[in-house]
Motif scaffolding. Structure first.
Motif, mmCIF file in Angstrom:
data_model
loop_
_atom_site.group_PDB
_atom_site.id
_atom_site.type_symbol
_atom_site.label_atom_id
_atom_site.label_comp_id
_atom_site.label_asym_id
_atom_site.label_seq_id
_atom_site.Cartn_x
_atom_site.Cartn_y
_atom_site.Cartn_z
ATOM 1 N N MET A 1 10.627 24.269 64.846
ATOM 2 C CA MET A 1 11.804 25.138 64.835
ATOM 3 C C MET A 1 11.960 25.842 66.174
ATOM 4 O O MET A 1 11.024 26.496 66.638
ATOM 5 C CB MET A 1 11.664 26.175 63.720
ATOM 6 C CG MET A 1 11.393 25.538 62.365
ATOM 7 S SD MET A 1 11.271 26.759 61.036
ATOM 8 C CE MET A 1 12.995 26.939 60.625
ATOM 9 N N THR B 1 14.216 28.619 68.476
ATOM 10 C CA THR B 1 15.193 29.707 68.441
ATOM 11 C C THR B 1 15.627 30.008 69.870
ATOM 12 O O THR B 1 14.792 30.337 70.720
ATOM 13 C CB THR B 1 14.585 30.987 67.816
ATOM 14 O OG1 THR B 1 14.065 30.671 66.529
ATOM 15 C CG2 THR B 1 15.637 32.076 67.682
ATOM 16 N N THR C 1 18.030 32.446 72.039
ATOM 17 C CA THR C 1 18.884 33.634 72.056
ATOM 18 C C THR C 1 19.566 33.679 73.413
ATOM 19 O O THR C 1 18.890 33.654 74.444
ATOM 20 C CB THR C 1 18.046 34.908 71.852
ATOM 21 O OG1 THR C 1 17.310 34.774 70.639
ATOM 22 C CG2 THR C 1 18.925 36.139 71.777
ATOM 23 N N THR D 1 25.671 23.094 62.164
ATOM 24 C CA THR D 1 26.264 24.037 61.217
ATOM 25 C C THR D 1 26.461 25.343 61.957
ATOM 26 O O THR D 1 25.498 25.858 62.547
ATOM 27 C CB THR D 1 25.319 24.271 60.009
ATOM 28 O OG1 THR D 1 24.777 23.021 59.576
ATOM 29 C CG2 THR D 1 26.059 24.927 58.862
ATOM 30 N N ALA D 2 27.676 25.871 61.939
ATOM 31 C CA ALA D 2 27.944 27.056 62.757
ATOM 32 C C ALA D 2 28.759 28.102 62.014
ATOM 33 O O ALA D 2 29.496 27.795 61.080
ATOM 34 C CB ALA D 2 28.672 26.650 64.034
ATOM 35 N N SER E 1 26.505 31.929 65.538
ATOM 36 C CA SER E 1 25.171 31.518 65.089
ATOM 37 C C SER E 1 25.251 30.052 64.720
ATOM 38 O O SER E 1 26.155 29.652 63.978
ATOM 39 C CB SER E 1 24.753 32.324 63.855
ATOM 40 O OG SER E 1 24.708 33.695 64.134
ATOM 41 N N ILE E 2 24.330 29.257 65.223
ATOM 42 C CA ILE E 2 24.404 27.811 65.010
ATOM 43 C C ILE E 2 23.040 27.299 64.564
ATOM 44 O O ILE E 2 22.009 27.709 65.111
ATOM 45 C CB ILE E 2 24.809 27.084 66.321
ATOM 46 C CG1 ILE E 2 26.141 27.640 66.831
ATOM 47 C CG2 ILE E 2 24.934 25.581 66.085
ATOM 48 C CD1 ILE E 2 26.021 28.464 68.078
ATOM 49 N N ILE E 3 23.037 26.414 63.584
ATOM 50 C CA ILE E 3 21.813 25.701 63.206
ATOM 51 C C ILE E 3 22.005 24.225 63.532
ATOM 52 O O ILE E 3 22.949 23.592 63.051
ATOM 53 C CB ILE E 3 21.500 25.825 61.701
ATOM 54 C CG1 ILE E 3 21.422 27.296 61.264
ATOM 55 C CG2 ILE E 3 20.189 25.108 61.365
ATOM 56 C CD1 ILE E 3 21.318 27.469 59.741
ATOM 57 N N THR F 1 20.095 20.410 63.399
ATOM 58 C CA THR F 1 18.928 19.709 62.838
ATOM 59 C C THR F 1 18.845 18.308 63.436
ATOM 60 O O THR F 1 19.841 17.755 63.895
ATOM 61 C CB THR F 1 18.991 19.575 61.292
ATOM 62 O OG1 THR F 1 20.065 18.675 60.961
ATOM 63 C CG2 THR F 1 19.224 20.908 60.615
ATOM 64 N N HIS G 1 14.587 22.001 63.250
ATOM 65 C CA HIS G 1 15.709 22.926 63.328
ATOM 66 C C HIS G 1 15.782 23.554 64.717
ATOM 67 O O HIS G 1 14.759 23.767 65.354
ATOM 68 C CB HIS G 1 15.537 24.075 62.334
ATOM 69 C CG HIS G 1 15.617 23.691 60.897
ATOM 70 N ND1 HIS G 1 15.887 24.592 59.905
ATOM 71 C CD2 HIS G 1 15.492 22.497 60.282
ATOM 72 C CE1 HIS G 1 15.892 23.978 58.733
ATOM 73 N NE2 HIS G 1 15.635 22.701 58.935
ATOM 74 N N ILE H 1 17.901 27.031 66.046
ATOM 75 C CA ILE H 1 18.865 28.104 65.824
ATOM 76 C C ILE H 1 19.319 28.627 67.176
ATOM 77 O O ILE H 1 18.495 28.840 68.071
ATOM 78 C CB ILE H 1 18.203 29.261 65.038
ATOM 79 C CG1 ILE H 1 17.974 28.870 63.589
ATOM 80 C CG2 ILE H 1 19.060 30.509 65.115
ATOM 81 C CD1 ILE H 1 17.215 29.928 62.797
ATOM 82 N N ILE H 2 20.636 28.818 67.320
ATOM 83 C CA ILE H 2 21.179 29.420 68.540
ATOM 84 C C ILE H 2 21.922 30.693 68.151
ATOM 85 O O ILE H 2 22.717 30.684 67.209
ATOM 86 C CB ILE H 2 22.138 28.455 69.270
ATOM 87 C CG1 ILE H 2 21.390 27.194 69.702
ATOM 88 C CG2 ILE H 2 22.796 29.128 70.463
ATOM 89 C CD1 ILE H 2 22.306 26.062 70.175
ATOM 90 N N SER H 3 21.631 31.777 68.862
ATOM 91 C CA SER H 3 22.338 33.035 68.616
ATOM 92 C C SER H 3 23.059 33.449 69.884
ATOM 93 O O SER H 3 22.423 33.680 70.915
ATOM 94 C CB SER H 3 21.333 34.122 68.194
ATOM 95 O OG SER H 3 21.995 35.353 68.015
#
Lengths: 333, 333, 333, 333
Positions: free
Chosen positions: B145, B147, B149, B191-192, B212-214, B216, B222, B224-226
């Protein structure tokens, strides 16, 4: 107009300065001199400058200033010769291992009325400079106690130790200058302890590899310096200043700021491996300040007087260790 | 032999690249072109290069490669014209706001068999690169996973937003590329969610300022983008990768590493104020890599295909927000 | 069987120990004595214990051990009276302000063959203990240089200063003990500097509020102690140990680990406000160790001898300041 | 008057609560019930309380409240039985794995007008509470984006997974509650992705071990949750809240704050190994709040309604993963 610089000495620190000059937009390295022809050729090739003798540089009218990075025992003579000719000088520390010689050189420089800047690079480190500026801006009130931690990654070879002048004149001298730079008040006493804990060879040469020093000023401010010739985790360079309203500190620097977490814990990489990378920005800012002074005709700082002052503290520290007592700086002057 | 570069576009990012070229020992900026004459003159004066028109640069035999920093809507055409002439191109992201146009450009580049490098500068940031290298070296086992930011210090003006292509194509595109760079596996779903929380004007223009984006991958990893268009504390750029054996993270960067402690607590300064200072080293390393490719005749990376891939993810994110569902990347291709 | 404890002295530190006893599963506070009736009543009410006189406690057969938290000038006598009766004693530092008196008390304790534990609470702090344990486990090789930073949040009132015995006997004594605890080798020299920088009233009372001390051991190890009676940012308690293979440090502690980032930077809260919260865990562990010793009949550590040793170093530090020289510990003994 | 508590369930979490009760000055564990006689006896011995059956506890007039730590499938029934008798209940999460059952239980509780507190312990963690309080105090302006990172040290055994209700109802439920606690606004959509990356057995049981979730509120605020069933470096529990004026974060916690520097870098120890140590203070504060409510007759929070709300989000997350789309919370209610 681009300032044309000549470099005396193409060794380790000479290369660092050559690199700083290369990235300065208004400075150019035009000549290098070194008794070691190979070193001179390598540096000349890398920087596209000429190889000249020291005399040729002294007599050239194509050179605006010199950067002295030759062995310590040549510094004072070179400073005198170039300033006598009216050529501004940037010289690596120390002026000389002998305090009397350093002082006579400083007197000559005063007579010659030619700018001389001493290579106390750490004053130009952005982090330490930010500490200095925050103090000046009153962020921590009146300075009370400074702690300087300064540890080399590894002990130098015996050959270096022999000609170094000893730990106080070679290594602590930077910390003495930093203490003076930050305290904003002259140092009045020096109390030191020194040991051989890292390398017995250093002890055999009459030198120390570990030292603790307490400096005090007339108004009672303290500065503690902790030196070691070895730190397995890299080049340890920290400053902390405690004042009446708060404290300010500059942390250690590392090449990359990552952290790996696993079963053994959270690990960040070791620090910079030595001054060539740790103080890269400082060397560039130092040369830029020298160029600014040349352009503006202003007096460079740190000056040769700062060099004499730091050397005096080194002398006092050595005497303190030998006699087991606090030395008043006035005893040395 | 020094590589002779021409710069198309003397705006904000053009200046950043000009500075990177100036400090490269084997590259030289020889020409600049900009429709805005004043901008061209200022940059030409600062870098001592000539002002030429784009056509003059295209037809010069004194130029080894071009750096394209013109407005986005000109990128694809310029890439095609220069590669058609066999002139290697470094081009700022994105290739085009229109995915079809970007793809046709990429196809043309393939036909022209001329090197094109895309300006995903963050791959060259020493800290993020160290994360990448540690992963490759197996330090955290299999990636699970990520992340990312990524927050700008402040929202751009409406004029910028209008031509930006929206937050996903303009801002997140860097994070999409970073995700691809680190994951080591193609992304299969996007997915956003996106909102207007910072500046209502941005919403009025049909764009978002917070996302926020997931992402895969096929094997279930995964990312995640914030994203936010505002961070009062500076340019917030962090990456954390969680793997089977541990995690690795790259911390935020600030100009100076000092800390002041007083009655209100322990305070470190804000972060870099934006990409020009935060990614200074990255821009230099990026240009150096481009020069290396020119010298060695190797294929530069990130390539124009990487540019198309990131743009595809931006398209998918937008669709996901609009339709409130997970988008398979295959739907977009 | 639960150990029944009596507390002599219901002041600030007495309450701290009462709280530690309250959370211990196998200890119970059964009695408190204090010349100040109000203080005794408050503590008795809070802990549901009886108020007794010191003589009643001395003669009770319902008491397994006493915790002495009375004024310093009563410590030695109380230690002697209780150990003469065979009642184990936990006593707050220092034994006495007079080194001779402390020594004679220690001799008496030896004769009485009754356990006495000295309240050097910091040895039981989990962070400092972890430093100690890591050193013992060889994590940093041979110890070379220790730095102890110890600063109170604010200077005590003149009334306290007057009876405190001065900064070295009152404050530094904890650091002297910590140095001994960590060094694993007796200290052979003491060199100190002291100033009045925080509060001139302290100077008028013949005491100092700022001190720097260098300790050395026979093998040349150093320990630097930096003391101040004021730190605006809280109770500053740090230790760093430099060894042949690496360094280990224990960071400062704060009540909550949060960080707020905004335009002024990244701010963490101030440190603990003083020893009652900072060393909460240490006090609990200290009492637990005392209970363990009572249960197992083992000799408690730190012992009264450790108290004499720390007091000797305080004496040496004072002499060093007065005479401006390094004091050999043998001069004091 | 000391509140007399009975504990239903003497397993892992039951012991944690028993310890919290033991250190509370105005609470006392008077009885424990557990189908497993050995567990009941061990806890009764350690805490000096009686072993009773659930019916005996229900009918005792010596009990002021119960703490329910029995298996999840008994929670709803026990809550209903005790509240029907007017006995206040503290119950571990979740109320039930079935949302309908949880809701009917909540309705019954409302009818019974007896206080029920749900065991969302993290609200009472001093660090997370400080984040919450700083937000309330306006320190970061309006909340925009929250990031919750929550990773267990290791995956539970298949037996646990089977009865757990799946990652969202068992693990993420804490993060859903934290999101609600911090956002100060009800959540309107849930979008989730979930994978099996840690342990294939978990996948075989129809569950996931890695999940990423985006929550949004009506005003467009986002909360990202990142979950994994394994973190080699310990129990990873972090929160970061980004607002219009700044950000606030709560860092991970470790048993001791030391750092060792050597050739491999700077290493801090792993985090707490799981919730029993990480949330020790939180459990104590949680029980203290429950006692306060009993004493003051006030309504405890988090309430059973909070338990239903968190369970609803878990349901929505599961549906989102299955259907590959954003779920409006209203669809679930």
């Amino acid at each position: 107009m681009v300032k044309r610089l000549a470099l005396l000495g193409a060794g380790r620190i000479g290369k660092v300065h050559a690199q700083a000059i290369a990235t300065h937009p208004r400075a150019k390295l035009v000549a290098v001199a070194d008794a070691n022809n190979e070193a001179a050729q390598a540096l000349a090739a890398a920087t596209e400058c000429k190889i000249l003798s020291i005399d040729e540089i002294l007599n050239s009218d194509q050179i605006d200033a010199v950067i002295i990075c030759t062995p310590t025992n040549t510094h004072a003579n070179l400073i005198e010769r170039f300033t006598a000719k009216g050529i501004p000088v940037f010289c690596e520390k120390p002026i000389d291992l002998d305090l009397e010689r350093a002082k006579s050189c400083a007197d000559r420089v005063t007579n010659n009325q030619t700018p001389v800047m001493l290579g106390f690079n750490r004053r130009f480190d952005p982090h330490f400079k930010a500490v200095h500026d925050a103090i000046k801006a009153g962020k921590i009130g009146a300075i009370e106690m400074i702690t300087i931690t300064s540890r080399d990654p590894g002990a130098p070879p015996p050959e270096y130790i022999k000609v170094s002048g000893g730990i106080f004149r070679d290594m602590t001298i930077h910390d003495f200058d930093m203490a003076r730079f930050l305290l904003g008040e002259e140092i009045s006493t020096v109390t030191a302890q020194a040991s051989v804990l890292v390398d017995p060879q250093i002890g055999e040469l009459g030198d120390y590899d570990s030292a603790s020093i307490i400096l005090t000023t007339k108004t009672g401010r303290h500065c503690i310096i902790s030196n070691s010739r070895r730190a397995t985790y890299g080049y340890d360079q920290r400053i902390e200043v405690h004042g009446s309203l708060g404290s300010i500190s500059a942390e250690n620097q590392r090449p990359v700021s990552i952290e790996i977490a696993n079963q053994t814990g959270y690990t960040r990489p070791p620090l910079h491996d030595f001054f060539m990378t740790r103080y890269l920005d400082a060397y560039a800012a130092e040369i830029a300040t020298f160029i600014d002074c040349l352009e503006q005709g202003s007096t460079p700082s740190p000056s040769i007087t700062d060099g004499v002052a730091a050397l005096t503290l080194a002398e006092a520290a050595l005497l303190s260790v030998k006699e087991g007592r606090t030395i008043k700086v006035g005893e040395i002057l």
